[in-house]
Write a protein that holds these residues in place. Structure first.
Motif, mmCIF file in Angstrom:
data_model
loop_
_atom_site.group_PDB
_atom_site.id
_atom_site.type_symbol
_atom_site.label_atom_id
_atom_site.label_comp_id
_atom_site.label_asym_id
_atom_site.label_seq_id
_atom_site.Cartn_x
_atom_site.Cartn_y
_atom_site.Cartn_z
ATOM 1 N N ARG A 157 0.825 -1.213 0.000
ATOM 2 C CA ARG A 157 0.000 0.000 0.000
ATOM 3 C C ARG A 157 0.858 1.262 0.000
ATOM 4 N NH1 ARG A 157 -5.003 0.505 1.319
ATOM 5 N NH2 ARG A 157 -4.487 2.404 2.502
ATOM 6 N N TYR A 158 2.109 1.122 -0.357
ATOM 7 C CA TYR A 158 3.040 2.233 -0.240
ATOM 8 C C TYR A 158 2.556 3.494 -0.957
ATOM 9 C CZ TYR A 158 7.133 5.161 -0.845
ATOM 10 O OH TYR A 158 7.983 6.233 -0.860
ATOM 11 N N ALA A 159 2.127 3.375 -2.195
ATOM 12 C CA ALA A 159 1.727 4.560 -2.964
ATOM 13 C C ALA A 159 0.568 5.286 -2.287
ATOM 14 C CB ALA A 159 1.356 4.168 -4.393
ATOM 15 N N ASP A 160 -0.438 4.532 -1.848
ATOM 16 C CA ASP A 160 -1.569 5.151 -1.162
ATOM 17 C C ASP A 160 -1.138 5.775 0.164
ATOM 18 O OD1 ASP A 160 -3.313 4.405 -3.174
ATOM 19 O OD2 ASP A 160 -3.994 2.595 -2.154
ATOM 20 N N ASP A 161 -0.273 5.065 0.887
ATOM 21 C CA ASP A 161 0.211 5.584 2.165
ATOM 22 C C ASP A 161 1.021 6.861 1.969
ATOM 23 O OD1 ASP A 161 -1.004 3.483 3.420
ATOM 24 O OD2 ASP A 161 0.837 2.356 3.808
ATOM 25 N N TYR A 162 1.854 6.879 0.921
ATOM 26 C CA TYR A 162 2.687 8.063 0.694
ATOM 27 C C TYR A 162 1.823 9.262 0.329
ATOM 28 C CZ TYR A 162 6.842 10.743 -0.289
ATOM 29 O OH TYR A 162 7.826 11.708 -0.233
ATOM 30 N N ARG A 163 0.801 9.031 -0.475
ATOM 31 C CA ARG A 163 -0.111 10.133 -0.814
ATOM 32 C C ARG A 163 -0.814 10.648 0.427
ATOM 33 N NH1 ARG A 163 -0.755 6.596 -5.335
ATOM 34 N NH2 ARG A 163 -0.002 7.600 -7.257
ATOM 35 N N ALA A 164 -1.195 9.731 1.319
ATOM 36 C CA ALA A 164 -1.819 10.146 2.575
ATOM 37 C C ALA A 164 -0.838 10.937 3.431
ATOM 38 C CB ALA A 164 -2.316 8.911 3.331
ATOM 39 N N TYR A 165 0.429 10.542 3.408
ATOM 40 C CA TYR A 165 1.488 11.233 4.142
ATOM 41 C C TYR A 165 1.636 12.671 3.648
ATOM 42 C CZ TYR A 165 6.475 12.405 4.883
ATOM 43 O OH TYR A 165 7.663 13.023 5.162
ATOM 44 N N VAL A 166 1.683 12.837 2.329
ATOM 45 C CA VAL A 166 1.809 14.179 1.761
ATOM 46 C C VAL A 166 0.572 15.021 2.080
ATOM 47 C CG1 VAL A 166 1.951 15.494 -0.400
ATOM 48 C CG2 VAL A 166 3.395 13.477 -0.064
ATOM 49 N N LYS A 167 -0.601 14.419 1.980
ATOM 50 C CA LYS A 167 -1.835 15.138 2.299
ATOM 51 C C LYS A 167 -1.834 15.572 3.761
ATOM 52 C CE LYS A 167 -6.869 14.771 1.942
ATOM 53 N NZ LYS A 167 -8.000 13.901 1.523
ATOM 54 N N CYS A 168 -1.338 14.720 4.642
ATOM 55 C CA CYS A 168 -1.244 15.049 6.056
ATOM 56 C C CYS A 168 -0.305 16.234 6.270
ATOM 57 C CB CYS A 168 -0.757 13.833 6.837
ATOM 58 S SG CYS A 168 -0.505 14.117 8.614
ATOM 59 N N LEU A 169 0.851 16.224 5.617
ATOM 60 C CA LEU A 169 1.790 17.337 5.743
ATOM 61 C C LEU A 169 1.169 18.634 5.245
ATOM 62 C CD1 LEU A 169 5.123 15.677 4.539
ATOM 63 C CD2 LEU A 169 4.495 16.271 6.881
ATOM 64 N N GLN A 170 0.444 18.550 4.137
ATOM 65 C CA GLN A 170 -0.230 19.743 3.611
ATOM 66 C C GLN A 170 -1.255 20.264 4.612
ATOM 67 O OE1 GLN A 170 -1.668 17.874 0.034
ATOM 68 N NE2 GLN A 170 -0.020 18.697 -1.238
ATOM 69 N N GLY A 171 -1.966 19.334 5.245
ATOM 70 C CA GLY A 171 -2.962 19.724 6.228
ATOM 71 C C GLY A 171 -2.363 20.380 7.453
ATOM 72 N N ARG A 172 -1.086 20.121 7.698
ATOM 73 C CA ARG A 172 -0.396 20.729 8.839
ATOM 74 C C ARG A 172 0.349 21.999 8.453
ATOM 75 N NH1 ARG A 172 0.580 17.529 13.515
ATOM 76 N NH2 ARG A 172 -0.655 15.622 13.498
ATOM 77 N N GLY A 173 0.078 22.489 7.256
ATOM 78 C CA GLY A 173 0.604 23.792 6.862
ATOM 79 C C GLY A 173 1.801 23.789 5.943
ATOM 80 N N MET A 174 2.248 22.625 5.499
ATOM 81 C CA MET A 174 3.402 22.589 4.607
ATOM 82 C C MET A 174 2.956 22.789 3.162
ATOM 83 S SD MET A 174 5.915 19.717 6.232
ATOM 84 C CE MET A 174 7.134 20.096 4.974
ATOM 85 N N LYS A 175 3.569 23.731 2.484
ATOM 86 C CA LYS A 175 3.215 24.066 1.105
ATOM 87 C C LYS A 175 4.058 23.201 0.159
ATOM 88 C CE LYS A 175 2.119 28.814 2.456
ATOM 89 N NZ LYS A 175 0.669 28.566 2.490
ATOM 90 N N ILE A 176 3.589 21.993 -0.055
ATOM 91 C CA ILE A 176 4.325 21.001 -0.836
ATOM 92 C C ILE A 176 3.369 20.304 -1.793
ATOM 93 C CG2 ILE A 176 5.989 20.600 1.025
ATOM 94 C CD1 ILE A 176 4.424 18.028 1.697
ATOM 95 N N HIS A 177 3.942 19.568 -2.742
ATOM 96 C CA HIS A 177 3.118 18.755 -3.626
ATOM 97 C C HIS A 177 3.866 17.481 -4.000
ATOM 98 C CE1 HIS A 177 5.468 21.461 -6.313
ATOM 99 N NE2 HIS A 177 5.551 20.390 -7.095
ATOM 100 N N LEU A 178 3.106 16.481 -4.379
ATOM 101 C CA LEU A 178 3.633 15.170 -4.736
ATOM 102 C C LEU A 178 4.349 15.238 -6.082
ATOM 103 C CD1 LEU A 178 3.384 12.208 -3.553
ATOM 104 C CD2 LEU A 178 1.541 11.896 -5.217
ATOM 105 N N THR A 179 5.416 14.443 -6.210
ATOM 106 C CA THR A 179 6.148 14.389 -7.473
ATOM 107 C C THR A 179 6.751 13.002 -7.641
ATOM 108 O OG1 THR A 179 7.935 15.435 -8.767
ATOM 109 C CG2 THR A 179 8.292 15.197 -6.411
ATOM 110 N N PRO A 180 6.904 12.521 -8.883
ATOM 111 C CA PRO A 180 7.556 11.227 -9.090
ATOM 112 C C PRO A 180 9.035 11.304 -8.711
ATOM 113 C CG PRO A 180 6.308 11.911 -11.030
ATOM 114 C CD PRO A 180 6.402 13.101 -10.141
ATOM 115 N N ASP A 181 9.611 10.185 -8.298
ATOM 116 C CA ASP A 181 11.036 10.101 -7.994
ATOM 117 C C ASP A 181 11.506 8.701 -8.360
ATOM 118 O OD1 ASP A 181 13.594 10.094 -7.075
ATOM 119 O OD2 ASP A 181 13.109 10.472 -4.977
ATOM 120 N N THR A 182 12.171 8.576 -9.490
ATOM 121 C CA THR A 182 12.612 7.267 -9.981
ATOM 122 C C THR A 182 14.076 6.997 -9.692
ATOM 123 O OG1 THR A 182 13.096 8.212 -12.165
ATOM 124 C CG2 THR A 182 10.884 7.321 -11.819
#
Length: 220
Positions: A157-182
């Motif tokens: 479930r890594y991809a879903d968990d990571y998206r939830a992680y980023v959404k959580c950080l955004q909800g705590r005030g961090m101005k960030i967005h998801l991006t691919p990293d290969t």
């Protein structure tokens, strides 16, 4: 399995390397040492592991393991948990960096002195990684393994968990967005700041990173 030489101590706060996709777990003792540790300037990088070591990753990482020697080393590496304390992570960080120093890897003693830290982290530019590959190989046994929840190899479930992680950080005030990293995995994920400004003080970002890691990857 892709061998990743990064360890654990650069949370979502400052100079964040974009060479691995593992989630950051905050380590207070290492924050001061990683303000410029091996990556882009503050506000321009992605989230990575939390033990900033300047260790080679991506194209400079060691080849995939598979023989009995690699398996033996992997089995001896410390295993981190999502709830591993900052103090324990700091001990792992210091032990790993001390090993690198003993193998003649240049250390950022100036930053350590400024931060009042006893053990400095490595100071190696990306182009010089191959020169110190033998040292990183020798010290790999001391490099903590990331919590299995933070790797796509061990978390379905890594991809879903990571998206939830980023959404959580955004909800705590961090101005960030998801991006691919290969850089480590072909389907890897990371985050980057929306602009050059840092949205939260360092201590608050560290706290947000730890809380969101537990919430998103630990199901809490």
């Amino acid at each position: 399995m892709q061998r990743d030489y990064t360890a654990l101590n650069s949370p979502a706060s400052h100079t964040i390397r974009a060479r691995t996709l593992a989630v950051g777990l905050a380590v207070a003792a290492a924050l001061a040492l990683t303000a410029c540790g091996g990556g882009a300037e503050s506000g321009s990088g992605k989230s990575v592991d939390s033990l900033e070591t300047g260790a080679p990753t991506g194209k400079n990482a060691a080849p995939k393991g598979g023989d009995s020697g690699d398996a033996a080393v992997e089995a001896k590496r410390p295993q981190l948990r999502l709830d591993t304390s900052e103090e324990e992570q700091s001990r792992f960080t210091d032990a790993y960096n001390a090993c690198l120093q003993a193998h003649d890897v240049p250390m950022n003693t100036e930053r350590a002195a400024a931060a009042g830290a006893k053990q400095a982290g490595p100071k190696v530019s990306e182009k010089d990684y191959p020169k110190y590959q033998a040292a990183y190989d020798a010290c790999l046994v001391k490099l903590p393994r990331q919590p299995p929840e933070t790797s796509p190899e061990t978390n379905t479930r890594y991809a879903d968990d990571y998206r939830a992680y980023v959404k959580c950080l955004q909800g705590r005030g961090m101005k960030i967005h998801l991006t691919p990293d290969t850089s480590v995995y072909p389907d890897g994920l990371a985050w980057t700041y929306d602009d050059a400004s840092v949205s939260l003080p360092e201590a608050e970002q560290s706290a947000a990173d730890r809380a969101c890691t537990l919430e998103a990857f630990g199901g809490k």
